[in-house]
Design a protein around this motif. Structure first.
Motif, mmCIF file in Angstrom:
data_model
loop_
_atom_site.group_PDB
_atom_site.id
_atom_site.type_symbol
_atom_site.label_atom_id
_atom_site.label_comp_id
_atom_site.label_asym_id
_atom_site.label_seq_id
_atom_site.Cartn_x
_atom_site.Cartn_y
_atom_site.Cartn_z
ATOM 1 N N LYS A 168 0.850 -1.187 0.000
ATOM 2 C CA LYS A 168 0.000 0.000 0.000
ATOM 3 C C LYS A 168 0.888 1.240 0.000
ATOM 4 O O LYS A 168 1.862 1.308 0.743
ATOM 5 N N HIS A 169 0.538 2.216 -0.831
ATOM 6 C CA HIS A 169 1.278 3.473 -0.866
ATOM 7 C C HIS A 169 0.882 4.305 0.354
ATOM 8 O O HIS A 169 -0.293 4.385 0.711
ATOM 9 N N ASP A 170 1.886 4.896 0.987
ATOM 10 C CA ASP A 170 1.653 5.665 2.209
ATOM 11 C C ASP A 170 2.743 6.726 2.300
ATOM 12 O O ASP A 170 3.605 6.829 1.434
ATOM 13 N N THR A 171 2.701 7.518 3.357
ATOM 14 C CA THR A 171 3.771 8.481 3.628
ATOM 15 C C THR A 171 4.373 8.174 4.986
ATOM 16 O O THR A 171 3.687 7.708 5.892
ATOM 17 N N CYS A 172 5.652 8.448 5.124
ATOM 18 C CA CYS A 172 6.351 8.242 6.385
ATOM 19 C C CYS A 172 5.888 9.325 7.363
ATOM 20 O O CYS A 172 5.931 10.513 7.035
ATOM 21 N N PRO A 173 5.443 8.947 8.564
ATOM 22 C CA PRO A 173 4.972 9.967 9.503
ATOM 23 C C PRO A 173 6.084 10.869 10.019
ATOM 24 O O PRO A 173 5.830 11.984 10.462
ATOM 25 N N ARG A 174 7.335 10.422 9.957
ATOM 26 C CA ARG A 174 8.449 11.205 10.496
ATOM 27 C C ARG A 174 8.991 12.216 9.490
ATOM 28 O O ARG A 174 9.178 13.379 9.805
#
Length: 106
Positions: free
Chosen positions: A18-24
């Motif tokens: 799944k495509h996502d973004t790094c929270p950091r």
């Protein structure tokens, strides 16, 4: 009728990327649960690596993975067996870029 709680658990444990973004750091990443028996939650950079990039990632201590596409067009993150050549794209674990240090701390 499908129980929404069970459907959510199945989707969470699926090994589909799944495509996502790094929270950091906010970078684009792929998330998946690699493997079906001893599954690991993987967060990887989506950019495929060439052979030199894979070697550098391994020397940096990052695991490398295969990004396989099923017959239905679903991407899965799979273990990268270093003894078998692969035609699948190879990706590496995500590491956030170093954060700048404030001058006051120096």
């Amino acid at each position: 009728m499908t129980n929404p709680g069970i459907a959510a658990k199945i989707a969470a444990s699926a090994d589909h990327a799944k495509h996502d973004t790094c929270p950091r750091c906010g970078a684009r990443v792929l998330r998946a649960r690699a493997g079906r028996i001893a599954a690991l939650d993987v967060v990887a950079d989506p950019k495929p690596l060439d052979l030199a990039g894979e070697i550098l990632a391994r020397l940096d201590g990052r695991l490398t993975w295969r990004l396989a596409t099923t017959a239905l067009g679903v991407q899965r993150i799979l273990w990268r067996d270093l003894t078998v050549p692969t035609t699948d794209p190879v990706i590496a674990d995500h590491t956030c870029p170093p954060q700048p240090i404030q001058e006051a701390l120096l």
